[in-house]
Scaffold this motif. Structure first.
Motif, PDB file in Angstrom:
ATOM      1  N   ALA A  12       0.835  -1.202   0.000  1.00 41.44           N
ATOM      2  CA  ALA A  12       0.000   0.000   0.000  1.00 41.44           C
ATOM      3  C   ALA A  12       0.870   1.253   0.000  1.00 41.44           C
ATOM      4  CB  ALA A  12      -0.927   0.002   1.212  1.00 41.44           C
ATOM      5  N   LEU A  13       1.968   1.217   0.731  1.00 42.56           N
ATOM      6  CA  LEU A  13       2.888   2.362   0.736  1.00 42.56           C
ATOM      7  C   LEU A  13       3.492   2.576  -0.646  1.00 42.56           C
ATOM      8  CD1 LEU A  13       4.890   2.089   4.080  1.00 42.56           C
ATOM      9  CD2 LEU A  13       3.491   3.998   3.323  1.00 42.56           C
ATOM     10  N   TYR A  14       3.956   1.495  -1.274  1.00 47.66           N
ATOM     11  CA  TYR A  14       4.536   1.624  -2.615  1.00 47.66           C
ATOM     12  C   TYR A  14       3.506   2.114  -3.613  1.00 47.66           C
ATOM     13  CZ  TYR A  14       9.198  -0.201  -1.771  1.00 47.66           C
ATOM     14  OH  TYR A  14      10.481  -0.350  -1.349  1.00 47.66           O
ATOM     15  N   TYR A  15       2.294   1.642  -3.474  1.00 47.15           N
ATOM     16  CA  TYR A  15       1.230   2.081  -4.372  1.00 47.15           C
ATOM     17  C   TYR A  15       1.006   3.590  -4.248  1.00 47.15           C
ATOM     18  CZ  TYR A  15      -3.363   2.333  -6.591  1.00 47.15           C
ATOM     19  OH  TYR A  15      -4.417   2.663  -7.403  1.00 47.15           O
ATOM     20  N   GLN A  16       1.039   4.061  -3.016  1.00 44.81           N
ATOM     21  CA  GLN A  16       0.791   5.477  -2.748  1.00 44.81           C
ATOM     22  C   GLN A  16       1.996   6.347  -3.108  1.00 44.81           C
ATOM     23  OE1 GLN A  16      -2.191   6.505  -1.766  1.00 44.81           O
ATOM     24  NE2 GLN A  16      -1.617   8.629  -1.803  1.00 44.81           N
ATOM     25  N   ASP A  17       3.203   5.949  -2.659  1.00 42.76           N
ATOM     26  CA  ASP A  17       4.395   6.775  -2.860  1.00 42.76           C
ATOM     27  C   ASP A  17       5.637   5.907  -2.670  1.00 42.76           C
ATOM     28  OD1 ASP A  17       6.539   8.581  -2.700  1.00 42.76           O
ATOM     29  OD2 ASP A  17       5.336  10.098  -1.696  1.00 42.76           O
ATOM     30  N   ALA A  18       6.259   5.519  -3.763  1.00 44.16           N
ATOM     31  CA  ALA A  18       7.422   4.626  -3.710  1.00 44.16           C
ATOM     32  C   ALA A  18       8.587   5.249  -2.951  1.00 44.16           C
ATOM     33  CB  ALA A  18       7.855   4.234  -5.116  1.00 44.16           C
ATOM     34  N   ASP A  19       8.725   6.565  -3.014  1.00 44.46           N
ATOM     35  CA  ASP A  19       9.816   7.215  -2.293  1.00 44.46           C
ATOM     36  C   ASP A  19       9.647   7.076  -0.775  1.00 44.46           C
ATOM     37  OD1 ASP A  19      11.134   8.033  -4.619  1.00 44.46           O
ATOM     38  OD2 ASP A  19       9.947   9.883  -4.736  1.00 44.46           O
ATOM     39  N   VAL A  20       8.436   7.243  -0.306  1.00 48.31           N
ATOM     40  CA  VAL A  20       8.162   7.066   1.119  1.00 48.31           C
ATOM     41  C   VAL A  20       8.348   5.595   1.490  1.00 48.31           C
ATOM     42  CG1 VAL A  20       6.384   7.146   2.912  1.00 48.31           C
ATOM     43  CG2 VAL A  20       6.625   9.044   1.294  1.00 48.31           C
ATOM     44  N   ALA A  21       7.832   4.702   0.679  1.00 50.73           N
ATOM     45  CA  ALA A  21       7.928   3.271   0.968  1.00 50.73           C
ATOM     46  C   ALA A  21       9.377   2.812   1.056  1.00 50.73           C
ATOM     47  CB  ALA A  21       7.184   2.476  -0.098  1.00 50.73           C
ATOM     48  N   ALA A  22      10.230   3.363   0.232  1.00 49.45           N
ATOM     49  CA  ALA A  22      11.641   2.974   0.232  1.00 49.45           C
ATOM     50  C   ALA A  22      12.303   3.236   1.588  1.00 49.45           C
ATOM     51  CB  ALA A  22      12.385   3.709  -0.871  1.00 49.45           C
ATOM     52  N   GLN A  23      11.809   4.202   2.308  1.00 52.53           N
ATOM     53  CA  GLN A  23      12.360   4.512   3.635  1.00 52.53           C
ATOM     54  C   GLN A  23      12.058   3.395   4.633  1.00 52.53           C
ATOM     55  OE1 GLN A  23      10.932   8.345   4.906  1.00 52.53           O
ATOM     56  NE2 GLN A  23      11.181   9.186   2.850  1.00 52.53           N
ATOM     57  N   TYR A  24      11.088   2.553   4.334  1.00 56.08           N
ATOM     58  CA  TYR A  24      10.662   1.488   5.239  1.00 56.08           C
ATOM     59  C   TYR A  24      10.985   0.100   4.680  1.00 56.08           C
ATOM     60  CZ  TYR A  24       8.103   5.204   7.510  1.00 56.08           C
ATOM     61  OH  TYR A  24       7.770   6.366   8.160  1.00 56.08           O
ATOM     62  N   GLN A  25      11.860   0.054   3.699  1.00 53.72           N
ATOM     63  CA  GLN A  25      12.135  -1.184   2.983  1.00 53.72           C
ATOM     64  C   GLN A  25      12.538  -2.333   3.901  1.00 53.72           C
ATOM     65  OE1 GLN A  25      15.025  -0.704  -0.094  1.00 53.72           O
ATOM     66  NE2 GLN A  25      14.672  -2.717  -0.949  1.00 53.72           N
ATOM     67  N   ARG A  26      13.329  -2.071   4.906  1.00 56.22           N
ATOM     68  CA  ARG A  26      13.800  -3.135   5.802  1.00 56.22           C
ATOM     69  C   ARG A  26      13.058  -3.154   7.145  1.00 56.22           C
ATOM     70  NH1 ARG A  26      18.664  -5.576   4.313  1.00 56.22           N
ATOM     71  NH2 ARG A  26      19.592  -4.617   2.480  1.00 56.22           N
ATOM     72  N   SER A  27      12.035  -2.373   7.266  1.00 54.72           N
ATOM     73  CA  SER A  27      11.324  -2.258   8.539  1.00 54.72           C
ATOM     74  C   SER A  27      10.277  -3.353   8.709  1.00 54.72           C
ATOM     75  CB  SER A  27      10.632  -0.896   8.632  1.00 54.72           C
ATOM     76  OG  SER A  27       9.898  -0.810   9.822  1.00 54.72           O
ATOM     77  N   HIS A  28      10.186  -3.824   9.928  1.00 57.16           N
ATOM     78  CA  HIS A  28       9.115  -4.743  10.321  1.00 57.16           C
ATOM     79  C   HIS A  28       8.277  -4.106  11.419  1.00 57.16           C
ATOM     80  CE1 HIS A  28      10.871  -7.968   7.989  1.00 57.16           C
ATOM     81  NE2 HIS A  28      12.035  -7.708   8.554  1.00 57.16           N
ATOM     82  N   ASP A  29       8.494  -2.836  11.639  1.00 60.53           N
ATOM     83  CA  ASP A  29       7.802  -2.100  12.704  1.00 60.53           C
ATOM     84  C   ASP A  29       6.439  -1.652  12.185  1.00 60.53           C
ATOM     85  OD1 ASP A  29       7.142  -0.655  14.947  1.00 60.53           O
ATOM     86  OD2 ASP A  29       8.429   1.042  14.451  1.00 60.53           O
ATOM     87  N   LEU A  30       5.430  -2.418  12.529  1.00 56.34           N
ATOM     88  CA  LEU A  30       4.093  -2.166  11.992  1.00 56.34           C
ATOM     89  C   LEU A  30       3.526  -0.803  12.366  1.00 56.34           C
ATOM     90  CD1 LEU A  30       2.516  -5.709  12.330  1.00 56.34           C
ATOM     91  CD2 LEU A  30       3.654  -4.677  10.365  1.00 56.34           C
ATOM     92  N   PRO A  31       3.694  -0.333  13.603  1.00 58.91           N
ATOM     93  CA  PRO A  31       3.188   1.013  13.901  1.00 58.91           C
ATOM     94  C   PRO A  31       3.830   2.089  13.025  1.00 58.91           C
ATOM     95  CG  PRO A  31       3.526  -0.184  15.940  1.00 58.91           C
ATOM     96  CD  PRO A  31       4.128  -1.016  14.837  1.00 58.91           C
ATOM     97  N   SER A  32       5.121   1.967  12.758  1.00 60.30           N
ATOM     98  CA  SER A  32       5.788   2.942  11.886  1.00 60.30           C
ATOM     99  C   SER A  32       5.252   2.852  10.459  1.00 60.30           C
ATOM    100  CB  SER A  32       7.300   2.716  11.867  1.00 60.30           C
ATOM    101  OG  SER A  32       7.864   3.014  13.103  1.00 60.30           O
ATOM    102  N   LEU A  33       5.102   1.644   9.979  1.00 61.04           N
ATOM    103  CA  LEU A  33       4.560   1.465   8.634  1.00 61.04           C
ATOM    104  C   LEU A  33       3.150   2.034   8.529  1.00 61.04           C
ATOM    105  CD1 LEU A  33       5.750  -2.180   7.928  1.00 61.04           C
ATOM    106  CD2 LEU A  33       6.499  -0.131   6.713  1.00 61.04           C
ATOM    107  N   SER A  34       2.322   1.754   9.515  1.00 59.34           N
ATOM    108  CA  SER A  34       0.940   2.243   9.448  1.00 59.34           C
ATOM    109  C   SER A  34       0.883   3.759   9.545  1.00 59.34           C
ATOM    110  CB  SER A  34       0.069   1.599  10.520  1.00 59.34           C
ATOM    111  OG  SER A  34       0.433   2.024  11.800  1.00 59.34           O
ATOM    112  N   SER A  35       1.804   4.355  10.283  1.00 53.89           N
ATOM    113  CA  SER A  35       1.796   5.818  10.396  1.00 53.89           C
ATOM    114  C   SER A  35       2.210   6.494   9.094  1.00 53.89           C
ATOM    115  CB  SER A  35       2.689   6.284  11.544  1.00 53.89           C
ATOM    116  OG  SER A  35       4.051   6.066  11.233  1.00 53.89           O
ATOM    117  N   ALA A  36       2.906   5.772   8.235  1.00 52.16           N
ATOM    118  CA  ALA A  36       3.321   6.337   6.951  1.00 52.16           C
ATOM    119  C   ALA A  36       2.234   6.226   5.883  1.00 52.16           C
ATOM    120  CB  ALA A  36       4.587   5.635   6.464  1.00 52.16           C
ATOM    121  N   LEU A  37       1.222   5.422   6.149  1.00 52.21           N
ATOM    122  CA  LEU A  37       0.122   5.276   5.188  1.00 52.21           C
ATOM    123  C   LEU A  37      -0.722   6.545   5.150  1.00 52.21           C
ATOM    124  CD1 LEU A  37      -1.029   1.657   6.059  1.00 52.21           C
ATOM    125  CD2 LEU A  37       0.028   2.392   3.919  1.00 52.21           C
TER     126      LEU A  37
END
Length: 90
Positions: free
Chosen positions: A4-29
């Motif tokens: 969903a992050l990549y769909y919305q904005d690949a540049d933002v998603a790239a910042q979370y490429q190695r992250s497994h931190d779900l709260p951080s990922l959800s806050s970027a959506l």
């Protein structure tokens, strides 16, 4: 969530490429994807132990770490997150 992050904005998603931190990922959506409650619940119940589940040591069997009720709850939360992401981009 990463899809969903990549769909919305690949540049933002790239910042979370190695992250497994779900709260951080959800806050970027985007704000219209409201999954923070589900993510918090899932994180408390499951992902706090993600490393030991993926890389068991000393005879530890990951499947023995959770009850059937906890496993069912994890699946329920994951389905809610998937549904919310799918609904926002359908």
């Amino acid at each position: 969530m990463k899809a969903a992050l990549y769909y919305q904005d690949a540049d933002v998603a790239a910042q979370y490429q190695r992250s497994h931190d779900l709260p951080s990922l959800s806050s970027a959506l985007p704000e219209h994807i409201s999954i923070s409650e589900q993510i918090s619940s899932f994180s408390r119940e499951i992902t706090s132990r993600h490393t030991s589940l993926r890389y068991p040591e000393g005879g530890h069997v990951p499947g023995d770490s959770f009850t059937r009720t906890q496993a069912d709850k994890a699946v329920e939360i994951a389905e809610q997150v998937l549904d919310e992401c799918e609904n926002c981009f359908a």
